[in-house]
Write a protein that holds these residues in place. Structure first.
Motif, PDB file in Angstrom:
ATOM      1  N   ASP A 244       9.737   0.554  -0.899  1.00  0.00           N
ATOM      2  CA  ASP A 244       9.155   1.881  -0.409  1.00  0.00           C
ATOM      3  C   ASP A 244       7.824   1.074  -0.156  1.00  0.00           C
ATOM      4  OD1 ASP A 244       8.776   3.968  -0.439  1.00  0.00           O
ATOM      5  OD2 ASP A 244      10.089   4.994  -1.588  1.00  0.00           O
ATOM      6  N   HIS A 245       7.267   1.942   0.725  1.00  0.00           N
ATOM      7  CA  HIS A 245       5.815   1.859   0.518  1.00  0.00           C
ATOM      8  C   HIS A 245       4.949   2.772   0.549  1.00  0.00           C
ATOM      9  CE1 HIS A 245       7.682   3.889   3.749  1.00  0.00           C
ATOM     10  NE2 HIS A 245       6.526   4.928   4.274  1.00  0.00           N
ATOM     11  N   HIS A 246       5.730   4.091  -0.389  1.00  0.00           N
ATOM     12  CA  HIS A 246       5.294   5.139  -1.022  1.00  0.00           C
ATOM     13  C   HIS A 246       4.923   4.934  -2.908  1.00  0.00           C
ATOM     14  CE1 HIS A 246       7.640   7.365   1.649  1.00  0.00           C
ATOM     15  NE2 HIS A 246       6.731   8.102   2.280  1.00  0.00           N
ATOM     16  N   GLU A 247       5.581   3.841  -3.004  1.00  0.00           N
ATOM     17  CA  GLU A 247       5.116   2.958  -4.575  1.00  0.00           C
ATOM     18  C   GLU A 247       4.008   2.316  -3.719  1.00  0.00           C
ATOM     19  OE1 GLU A 247       9.051   1.740  -5.666  1.00  0.00           O
ATOM     20  OE2 GLU A 247       9.286   3.782  -5.315  1.00  0.00           O
ATOM     21  N   SER A 248       2.840   1.794  -2.580  1.00  0.00           N
ATOM     22  CA  SER A 248       1.900   1.583  -3.088  1.00  0.00           C
ATOM     23  C   SER A 248       0.395   2.240  -2.289  1.00  0.00           C
ATOM     24  CB  SER A 248       1.887   0.196  -2.009  1.00  0.00           C
ATOM     25  OG  SER A 248       3.316  -1.020  -2.438  1.00  0.00           O
ATOM     26  N   ARG A 249      -0.798   1.832  -3.078  1.00  0.00           N
ATOM     27  CA  ARG A 249      -1.585   2.619  -2.553  1.00  0.00           C
ATOM     28  C   ARG A 249      -2.175   1.701  -1.347  1.00  0.00           C
ATOM     29  NH1 ARG A 249      -5.119   0.706  -6.614  1.00  0.00           N
ATOM     30  NH2 ARG A 249      -3.721  -0.575  -7.207  1.00  0.00           N
ATOM     31  N   THR A 250      -2.320   0.291  -1.648  1.00  0.00           N
ATOM     32  CA  THR A 250      -2.459  -0.149   0.431  1.00  0.00           C
ATOM     33  C   THR A 250      -1.960  -0.687   0.785  1.00  0.00           C
ATOM     34  OG1 THR A 250      -2.965  -2.172  -0.856  1.00  0.00           O
ATOM     35  CG2 THR A 250      -5.011   0.117  -1.372  1.00  0.00           C
TER      36      THR A 250
ATOM     37  N   GLU B  68      -1.277  -4.367  -0.218  1.00  0.00           N
ATOM     38  CA  GLU B  68       0.244  -4.037  -1.656  1.00  0.00           C
ATOM     39  C   GLU B  68       1.189  -3.877  -1.227  1.00  0.00           C
ATOM     40  OE1 GLU B  68      -1.537  -1.329  -4.881  1.00  0.00           O
ATOM     41  OE2 GLU B  68       0.822  -1.237  -6.056  1.00  0.00           O
ATOM     42  N   HIS B  69       1.504  -3.190  -0.237  1.00  0.00           N
ATOM     43  CA  HIS B  69       2.730  -3.110   0.165  1.00  0.00           C
ATOM     44  C   HIS B  69       3.340  -4.725   0.853  1.00  0.00           C
ATOM     45  CE1 HIS B  69       6.874  -1.855   1.760  1.00  0.00           C
ATOM     46  NE2 HIS B  69       5.665  -1.998   2.842  1.00  0.00           N
ATOM     47  N   ASP B  70       2.113  -4.853   1.668  1.00  0.00           N
ATOM     48  CA  ASP B  70       2.704  -6.198   2.104  1.00  0.00           C
ATOM     49  C   ASP B  70       2.565  -7.322   1.114  1.00  0.00           C
ATOM     50  OD1 ASP B  70       2.797  -4.637   4.444  1.00  0.00           O
ATOM     51  OD2 ASP B  70       1.496  -5.811   5.636  1.00  0.00           O
TER      52      ASP B  70
ATOM     53  N   ALA C  32       5.881  -9.145   0.702  1.00  0.00           N
ATOM     54  CA  ALA C  32       6.445 -10.735   1.175  1.00  0.00           C
ATOM     55  C   ALA C  32       6.299 -11.850  -0.019  1.00  0.00           C
ATOM     56  CB  ALA C  32       4.618 -11.639   1.733  1.00  0.00           C
ATOM     57  N   ALA C  33       6.247 -11.266  -1.475  1.00  0.00           N
ATOM     58  CA  ALA C  33       7.400 -12.005  -3.019  1.00  0.00           C
ATOM     59  C   ALA C  33       8.605 -11.813  -2.819  1.00  0.00           C
ATOM     60  CB  ALA C  33       7.413 -10.933  -3.359  1.00  0.00           C
TER      61      ALA C  33
END
Ligand code: GRF
Length: 209
Positions: free
Chosen positions: A61-67, A70-72, A76-77
């Motif tokens: 969920d991209h809402h859980e990253s600040r940038t 960070e989301h990407d 990728a992980a």
């Protein structure tokens, strides 16, 4: 024998292109398999579709990253943990960070419902109708750091009629999308796509030995 190639599919919505790829893999048209379907939207209908197709799924969920990066990096992980060699964007409604694009050089493919470079971005079918285009279509392309911009792999055109609505045109384009995306991914895994600058050359199939 299970095909070796592994695909990671990124979705945000209904996932019909993801399903078309899954079916093409299952039928042996694409010599690879979908190793993971990742959605940035927890409620994406495509996740249920993937489960019905017995595909592994993950939500980042991209809402859980600040940038964006960070989301990407989290996405990728997941993709890397599943050994994905090719990343297919299939209705993934996120701009990618430069970091992500550089992490998968020439290994990210997108599908866009218009003949690029016409009508990039959102609502491509609506843009085509409002512009009065007589022809639109679908583009499958490698992803670079600009939106809907990288080297074009395949395109197919569809006519636009005077009484088309956004929905009727989208439906006509979607049928071509499903066919064309599978074909592009097939060519990728057959190592028949050669990028030369902005151009992608489709290499001939090897002849009989
Ligand atoms: C497709 O029209 C695709 O070209 C665009 O978003 C839509 C996704 O549809 N990028 P689906 O989720 O694959 O059904």
């Amino acid at each position: 024998m299970e095909p070796k190639g592994k695909i990671g599919v990124l979705i945000s919505g209904r996932g019909s292109n993801m399903e078309a790829l899954a079916v093409a893999c299952k039928q042996g048209q694409i010599p690879a398999r979908i190793a993971i379907v990742v959605s940035n939207v927890p409620a994406a209908a495509g996740l249920q579709r993937a489960v019905r197709l017995h595909l592994e799924t993950a939500v980042v969920d991209h809402h859980e990253s600040r940038t964006r990066e960070e989301h990407d990096r989290k996405v990728a992980a997941v993709l890397d943990a599943h050994g994905c060699e090719l990343i297919c964007l299939a209705g993934y409604m996120r701009l990618l960070s430069a970091w992500f694009v550089q992490h998968y050089p020439n290994r990210i493919i997108n599908i866009h419902p218009a003949l690029l470079p016409s009508f990039p971005g959102l609502d491509a079918q609506k843009q085509a109708i409002e512009h009065g285009a007589k022809v639109s279509g679908v583009t499958v392309h490698f992803v670079d750091e600009q939106l809907d911009h990288g080297p074009i792999i395949l395109q197919a055109s569809v006519p636009v009629s005077d009484d088309d609505t956004e929905d009727t045109l989208a439906g006509r384009i979607l049928a071509e999308e499903h066919r064309l995306y599978a074909e592009a991914v097939r060519l990728f895994f057959l190592e028949r796509l050669k990028i030369e600058g902005r151009r992608v050359r489709i290499l001939d199939a090897p002849g009989p030995a």
